[in-house]
Design an enzyme around this catalytic site. Sequence first.
Site, PDB file in Angstrom:
ATOM      1  N   ASP A 112       0.751  -1.262  -0.119  1.00 31.39           N
ATOM      2  CA  ASP A 112       0.012   0.190  -0.016  1.00 31.39           C
ATOM      3  C   ASP A 112       0.975   1.218   0.050  1.00 31.39           C
ATOM      4  O   ASP A 112       1.755   1.179   0.814  1.00 31.39           O
ATOM      5  CB  ASP A 112      -0.897  -0.067   1.063  1.00 31.39           C
ATOM      6  CG  ASP A 112      -0.458  -0.260   2.605  1.00 31.39           C
ATOM      7  OD1 ASP A 112      -0.181   0.767   3.049  1.00 31.39           O
ATOM      8  OD2 ASP A 112       0.101  -1.239   2.878  1.00 31.39           O
ATOM      9  N   GLU A 205      -8.443   5.584  12.015  1.00 29.65           N
ATOM     10  CA  GLU A 205      -7.247   5.309  12.945  1.00 29.65           C
ATOM     11  C   GLU A 205      -6.861   6.655  13.756  1.00 29.65           C
ATOM     12  O   GLU A 205      -5.994   6.743  14.578  1.00 29.65           O
ATOM     13  CB  GLU A 205      -5.978   4.687  12.485  1.00 29.65           C
ATOM     14  CG  GLU A 205      -5.278   5.425  11.361  1.00 29.65           C
ATOM     15  CD  GLU A 205      -4.193   4.993  10.656  1.00 29.65           C
ATOM     16  OE1 GLU A 205      -3.209   4.922  11.608  1.00 29.65           O
ATOM     17  OE2 GLU A 205      -4.127   4.174   9.527  1.00 29.65           O
TER      18      GLU A 205
END
Length: 592
Positions: A112, A205
């Site tokens: 990613d 997050e």
Amino acid sequence: MKKRILALILAAVASGIMCLPLPAHAANASTGGFQLSESSIGVGVGDYTKLYAYFGSSVDSNVTWSSADGTIAAVDSGGTVTGKKIGQTVVTARDGAYSSSCVVNVAYKGIDVSRYQGTIDWSAVKNYGIDFAMIRTGYGSENWSVQTDPYFQTYYNSAKAVGLKVGAYHYSYATSVAMAQAEADFCLNILNGQKLDYPVAYDVEDKSQWGLSTDTLGQIVQAFCSKLQAAGYKTVVYSYYSFYNAHLTSSLVAQYDTWIAHSTDRTDFSPYTMWQYGQRTIPGVSGSCDVDYSFYDYSGSGNGSGGITTPTVPDSSEQVFTCDTTNTYTFSSNKTYNYKITTNDTFTPSVSSSNPGAVSVSYLRRLTDGFLFQLTNKGTGEAVITTTAGNGTSVSFTAVGSGTDTTVTTQPANGGTLRCDTTLPYTFGSNSSYVYKVYSNSSAVPTAVSSNPSAVAVSYSGKTSDGYLFRITNAGTGAAVITTADASGVSVSFTANGTLSSQAPSGIQSDTPYQFSMTKGKTYMFKFTPASGTPALRFTTGNSAVIQTVSAVQSGGSYFYKIKAVAAGQAGVYATESGKSSPQRLSIVTVS
């Protein structure tokens, strides 16, 4: 200024929470110094890798291997692990009272990325064995022009162009349903209806969300994911392990697949379909990046192969570890020289030079059937170059540095540059190929031609950050002028001398002419018969970018070796006899 601070926070989170490195080995005090070469590995379905057991620094061959679930990954008596179906299991090695284990992830391999990775060589990423990429669309929603990841579209186009599967993720700052809906609108604007193979991940997050209730976070997740799914995109929720367990426990979150970030050998989070297990150095990516496993075939490619090329599993009773250079290599005007190690071991070999002041050596990149290393002409003198496998097997050759670099730079009329690292004549020794580099700032791949391809063939090898690599192949006897030209017509040339006899070696009979032509995309099966006895033969190709191994089967006293033509160029077919280090070239294949 506020958004700049948020971006810095995001970078800190990505490097500090999401991307903790894993240890190289997982031995503990109770093993008595008995450990495996890896504590956690990833393989594809039909793919294989080899584990080694050690007592201290010595390879232990007196071990018994077992797999906790042989239907997921099987292990043979030599430690070769083969992926059977998507899942996770544990392989254990035992020697008497000692034991050590390795977690085996049979999965699709991914990375990613975001703007922090800069320019990426996506061909190198794919060639390393990566199957998919999750690309950041952007973050938040307050200022679309600023918060769109500037690399998203470039990464998307380039990754798709080389055949990688692509997904996306959007970093959230939402503290309310309205903000989550705005983030969904922003994300959809960036995606602009483009097809994805993997899901859109909602990255939840951020520190601003730590104080929210689980119910509020559930509503935020549902607001974003439901809007993306209504637009036709599959969604997953991403976060790190402790945040998930403390904050994302709502049933509204549980309805979506999970992408868990947990830098361990094996996470006990359950359930999840994707796992970001750490951070690694990946060829083609500057620095390091997050690495992932996917345990679900999001691309819908079928029965678990996921587009992964299934190689022929070798006889693990004998490790393949050969070098394409055995005789002394002497630098002339060229600054660098690349050599190849062909091996069935996935453990990256170590390299050393006895005299780095004359010739230094460094790891370059992984290949489908081995590894590429680079020598650099540093000074005058000899150096012994030694490459060592994970089990201690090593190969060496001598390199002689000249201490000179007489390459020249040609300045084209358009203001670009074209420079070759090789200008003086190059003569093949024991090596079958040689890689030269053309430095160029052109976005178009230069063309390379040989004046005598029956003696020395040339083919494009790959892109680098500051130019292009080309490979010349020792195809016959005679001189050839190798000319490389850019789109403006500016060219550089050098002479290469082929030293290969134009006939197959004695001792192995073939049903195919030594010089053989194929069409790109086609397959062909050779029949090779040793003249005496039935020695164990292992087959390889000289350039896997041109022809690739499909299968090798022994039947009676003959071998049936199948190849596939994948790109225009020329490459050899080689056989290495058990107990010998030097391969024999059995055929030269020209692909058009």
